[in-house]
Design a protein around this motif. Structure first.
Motif, PDB file in Angstrom:
ATOM      1  N   ARG A  57       0.833  -1.211   0.000  1.00  0.00           N
ATOM      2  CA  ARG A  57       0.000   0.000   0.000  1.00  0.00           C
ATOM      3  C   ARG A  57       0.863   1.255   0.000  1.00  0.00           C
ATOM      4  O   ARG A  57       0.586   2.220  -0.712  1.00  0.00           O
ATOM      5  CB  ARG A  57      -0.921   0.000   1.232  1.00  0.00           C
ATOM      6  N   ARG A  58       1.936   1.219   0.785  1.00  0.00           N
ATOM      7  CA  ARG A  58       2.819   2.387   0.821  1.00  0.00           C
ATOM      8  C   ARG A  58       3.515   2.603  -0.517  1.00  0.00           C
ATOM      9  O   ARG A  58       3.748   3.742  -0.924  1.00  0.00           O
ATOM     10  CB  ARG A  58       3.846   2.220   1.946  1.00  0.00           C
ATOM     11  N   ASP A  61       1.099   4.317  -2.585  1.00  0.00           N
ATOM     12  CA  ASP A  61       1.001   5.717  -2.146  1.00  0.00           C
ATOM     13  C   ASP A  61       2.150   6.541  -2.728  1.00  0.00           C
ATOM     14  O   ASP A  61       1.964   7.691  -3.129  1.00  0.00           O
ATOM     15  CB  ASP A  61       1.021   5.810  -0.616  1.00  0.00           C
ATOM     16  N   ILE A 121      -3.810  13.523   3.010  1.00  0.00           N
ATOM     17  CA  ILE A 121      -3.308  12.167   2.824  1.00  0.00           C
ATOM     18  C   ILE A 121      -2.257  11.834   3.890  1.00  0.00           C
ATOM     19  O   ILE A 121      -2.267  10.755   4.490  1.00  0.00           O
ATOM     20  CB  ILE A 121      -2.714  12.005   1.414  1.00  0.00           C
ATOM     21  N   GLN A 124      -3.740  11.011   7.268  1.00  0.00           N
ATOM     22  CA  GLN A 124      -4.292   9.670   7.418  1.00  0.00           C
ATOM     23  C   GLN A 124      -3.215   8.686   7.860  1.00  0.00           C
ATOM     24  O   GLN A 124      -3.460   7.810   8.672  1.00  0.00           O
ATOM     25  CB  GLN A 124      -4.923   9.198   6.094  1.00  0.00           C
ATOM     26  N   HIS A 125      -2.004   8.816   7.320  1.00  0.00           N
ATOM     27  CA  HIS A 125      -0.924   7.892   7.669  1.00  0.00           C
ATOM     28  C   HIS A 125      -0.317   8.218   9.022  1.00  0.00           C
ATOM     29  O   HIS A 125       0.057   7.321   9.776  1.00  0.00           O
ATOM     30  CB  HIS A 125       0.164   7.926   6.588  1.00  0.00           C
ATOM     31  N   LYS A 252     -10.253   4.332   0.881  1.00  0.00           N
ATOM     32  CA  LYS A 252      -9.331   3.195   0.873  1.00  0.00           C
ATOM     33  C   LYS A 252      -8.147   3.432   1.811  1.00  0.00           C
ATOM     34  O   LYS A 252      -7.690   2.507   2.508  1.00  0.00           O
ATOM     35  CB  LYS A 252      -8.827   2.933  -0.542  1.00  0.00           C
ATOM     36  N   THR A 253      -7.639   4.665   1.844  1.00  0.00           N
ATOM     37  CA  THR A 253      -6.531   4.988   2.741  1.00  0.00           C
ATOM     38  C   THR A 253      -6.934   4.793   4.198  1.00  0.00           C
ATOM     39  O   THR A 253      -6.185   4.218   4.999  1.00  0.00           O
ATOM     40  CB  THR A 253      -6.079   6.448   2.525  1.00  0.00           C
ATOM     41  N   GLN A 254      -8.144   5.244   4.552  1.00  0.00           N
ATOM     42  CA  GLN A 254      -8.612   5.130   5.934  1.00  0.00           C
ATOM     43  C   GLN A 254      -8.921   3.685   6.305  1.00  0.00           C
ATOM     44  O   GLN A 254      -8.644   3.252   7.425  1.00  0.00           O
ATOM     45  CB  GLN A 254      -9.832   6.034   6.129  1.00  0.00           C
TER      46      GLN A 254
END
Length: 285
Positions: A57-58, A61, A121, A124-125, A252-254
């Motif tokens: 995922r990262r 990103d 964004i 969120q991370h 999707k990020t959350q």
């Protein structure tokens, strides 16, 4: 592996071996069942899988940030530099000077919007370690319905819920609220003309995981065409409504930030179903 819920509500995993035997003094054939608990190993495997998914995922990103840097940041910066160069030349007619200054303001505003998107964004991370708390799905839906009551009433929206099997989860509340709100509002925005929107939200347990589904009767998405773009940054599939393509990317990020996955099934003019799967540890009774 076989999973079941014990008397304390905990998910446990076992490996099972079955073999036919012929007991002494018995003419028929019986089955010998040998079970070995592997809960600790299974949880460790799930943790490793989460780590791998997090790395993937990262990487995605990073690709998104590369896109932002190469396109969405470069475009307004190039415009700003070009306009400044024209203005520095002087000798412009008053009308031209006013026009160029207006365009300069627009370019700076677009640059500011992109920077704000990046900040969202990053938040969120960086917020993954925020305090987790017990969240009741019915209360989240009630709060959202109240906050967008005008939108719901104007569009004659019906929201149906079924949270009997899983009443809620333990997670970062702001993330869960944002996920639910984005998906609900998204269904209303992309409703079918002249068809009152119906949104069905349901929570279940499936194969030891918490599953939350959001189903609507809206316009739908052309999955064969847009499968790889649905959760992309700045991706939009209908242009008749306002928006810049941040909603599903943020969802999707959350979802990823609270340790889950999200998938979509859809057909044009037949509605859309988003399915969120979460690890069982987040569940509470």
């Amino acid at each position: 592996d076989v999973a079941f819920i014990d008397h304390r509500g905990k998910t446990r995993y076992f490996t099972t071996i079955k073999a036919p035997i012929k007991p002494v003094g018995y003419s028929g054939t019986a089955v010998l069942n040998i079970s070995n608990e592997v809960t600790r190993q299974k949880l460790a495997e799930m943790e490793r899988n989460r780590a791998v998914e997090d790395i993937l995922r990262r990487n995605k990103d990073l690709e998104q940030f590369s896109y932002i840097t190469s396109h969405n940041l470069r475009a307004p910066v190039a415009n700003i530099l070009g306009i400044i160069e024209v203005l520095s030349m002087g000798n412009l007619e008053p009308e031209d000077d006013q026009y160029m200054r207006g365009e300069l303001q627009n370019a700076v505003r677009r640059l500011d919007e992109v920077i704000n998107d990046i900040n969202q964004i990053l938040h969120q991370h960086n917020g993954v370690d925020e305090k987790k708390e017990k969240i009741t799905f019915s209360e989240i839906v009630a709060d959202i319905s109240q906050s967008i009551a005008k939108l719901i009433n104007e569009n004659q929206v019906t929201v149906l819920t079924e949270f009997m099997e899983v009443v809620g989860i333990k997670a970062v509340k702001s993330y869960v609220y944002s996920i639910f709100q984005n998906l609900i509002v998204n269904s209303i925005k992309y409703r079918q003309p002249l068809v009152p929107p119906i949104i069905e939200i349901k929570s279940t347990l499936k194969n030891g995981r918490v599953v939350i589904t959001f189903k609507d009767n809206g316009m739908g998405i052309n999955i064969p065409r847009y499968q790889e773009q649905i959760f992309g940054l700045y991706k939009r599939f209908h242009t008749h409504t306002e928006g810049k393509g941040m909603g599903l990317f943020m969802v999707k990020t959350q979802v990823g930030a609270i340790g889950g996955t999200i998938s979509v099934e859809s057909e044009v003019n037949c509605g859309t179903t988003f399915t969120i799967e979460l690890d069982p540890e987040v569940e509470f009774s």
